[in-house]
Design a protein around this motif. Sequence first.
Motif, mmCIF file in Angstrom:
data_model
loop_
_atom_site.group_PDB
_atom_site.id
_atom_site.type_symbol
_atom_site.label_atom_id
_atom_site.label_comp_id
_atom_site.label_asym_id
_atom_site.label_seq_id
_atom_site.Cartn_x
_atom_site.Cartn_y
_atom_site.Cartn_z
ATOM 1 N N LEU A 104 22.131 -54.194 -21.367
ATOM 2 C CA LEU A 104 22.106 -55.643 -21.514
ATOM 3 C C LEU A 104 23.428 -56.058 -22.156
ATOM 4 C CD1 LEU A 104 18.517 -56.023 -23.006
ATOM 5 C CD2 LEU A 104 19.219 -56.744 -20.721
ATOM 6 N N VAL A 105 24.183 -56.928 -21.506
ATOM 7 C CA VAL A 105 25.456 -57.405 -22.051
ATOM 8 C C VAL A 105 25.193 -58.676 -22.855
ATOM 9 C CG1 VAL A 105 27.773 -58.232 -21.535
ATOM 10 C CG2 VAL A 105 26.764 -56.403 -20.148
ATOM 11 N N ASN A 106 25.433 -58.603 -24.153
ATOM 12 C CA ASN A 106 25.161 -59.739 -25.027
ATOM 13 C C ASN A 106 26.405 -60.614 -25.157
ATOM 14 O OD1 ASN A 106 24.007 -61.511 -26.811
ATOM 15 N ND2 ASN A 106 24.120 -60.147 -28.579
ATOM 16 N N ASP A 107 26.579 -61.479 -24.162
ATOM 17 C CA ASP A 107 27.677 -62.437 -24.170
ATOM 18 C C ASP A 107 27.159 -63.785 -24.648
ATOM 19 O OD1 ASP A 107 30.035 -63.719 -23.818
ATOM 20 O OD2 ASP A 107 30.152 -63.471 -21.653
ATOM 21 N N GLY A 153 27.503 -54.236 -34.224
ATOM 22 C CA GLY A 153 28.245 -55.462 -33.958
ATOM 23 C C GLY A 153 27.900 -56.127 -32.643
ATOM 24 N N THR A 154 26.999 -55.524 -31.861
ATOM 25 C CA THR A 154 26.645 -56.137 -30.568
ATOM 26 C C THR A 154 25.554 -57.195 -30.699
ATOM 27 O OG1 THR A 154 25.149 -54.268 -30.150
ATOM 28 C CG2 THR A 154 27.333 -54.186 -29.129
ATOM 29 N N GLY A 155 24.968 -57.329 -31.881
ATOM 30 C CA GLY A 155 23.957 -58.365 -32.078
ATOM 31 C C GLY A 155 22.544 -57.928 -31.756
ATOM 32 N N LYS A 156 22.264 -56.622 -31.864
ATOM 33 C CA LYS A 156 20.917 -56.093 -31.544
ATOM 34 C C LYS A 156 19.833 -56.763 -32.381
ATOM 35 C CE LYS A 156 21.972 -51.903 -32.745
ATOM 36 N NZ LYS A 156 23.371 -52.125 -33.198
ATOM 37 N N MET A 159 16.652 -59.155 -31.039
ATOM 38 C CA MET A 159 15.252 -58.793 -31.239
ATOM 39 C C MET A 159 14.485 -59.889 -31.957
ATOM 40 S SD MET A 159 16.158 -54.876 -32.258
ATOM 41 C CE MET A 159 14.665 -54.597 -33.180
ATOM 42 N N LYS A 160 15.087 -60.460 -32.990
ATOM 43 C CA LYS A 160 14.423 -61.534 -33.735
ATOM 44 C C LYS A 160 14.178 -62.752 -32.852
ATOM 45 C CE LYS A 160 16.295 -60.113 -38.202
ATOM 46 N NZ LYS A 160 17.339 -60.362 -39.219
ATOM 47 N N PRO A 171 28.643 -55.124 -25.740
ATOM 48 C CA PRO A 171 29.440 -56.346 -25.886
ATOM 49 C C PRO A 171 30.114 -56.679 -24.564
ATOM 50 C CG PRO A 171 30.706 -54.482 -26.661
ATOM 51 C CD PRO A 171 29.360 -53.927 -26.237
ATOM 52 N N PRO A 172 30.569 -57.922 -24.389
ATOM 53 C CA PRO A 172 31.265 -58.262 -23.149
ATOM 54 C C PRO A 172 32.631 -57.590 -23.043
ATOM 55 C CG PRO A 172 31.245 -60.129 -24.664
ATOM 56 C CD PRO A 172 30.331 -59.100 -25.235
#
Length: 207
Positions: A166-169, A15-18, A22-23, A124-125
Amino acid sequence: MKRKGFLVVVSGFSGTGKGTLMKELVKKYDGYALSVSATTRDPRPGEENGREYFFITDDEFEKLIKEDGLIEHAGYCGHYYGTPRSFVEKQMEEGKDVILEIEIQGARQIRKQYPDALLLFVMPPSAEELEKRLRGRGTESDEVIRGRLKRAVEESEGIEEYDYILVNDDLEECVDKMHQVIDSAHNTPSRNQEFIDKIRSEVQKFA
């Protein structure tokens, strides 16, 4: 000096958008190759065999294990996941950094085989945002979501083994940060030992 490719392991809670990170990284920057993993889970809506994953049976997966055709493999939520060796090594020989999306067990296996691999953990944030993203998929039951959140608690115990978090905000900002981290990692002494030895040897001739 020819730039050599290395493995970049990307892990993180479900759910963190990995995958999206990458894409977008590969789309925006040159020099990367996405590794396509093999899995025994069923495809999600919109996924295609050979694009997101190679969807194979348990028997096919176990055959790959026996033939040493995977550089890492692990069980996750009742299914097998693994990284085919031939694709990865071919891309690195061509100078590309190979991006692998795998969990902590697999990352540990990679680090043993490839000490120069770069390990990144996407976070995640906030915990609230993580649950929101999981529910926002609309593809999984409450039971599965609870299982993924429980798994996240277990995985959080291994974050310190990674090189960077890496925080994916903000997606675009996180993609740029990921590229910067990988690009900088190319300049570490451990990844340039051959070049260091060459210069050292040449300087000695003039000393």
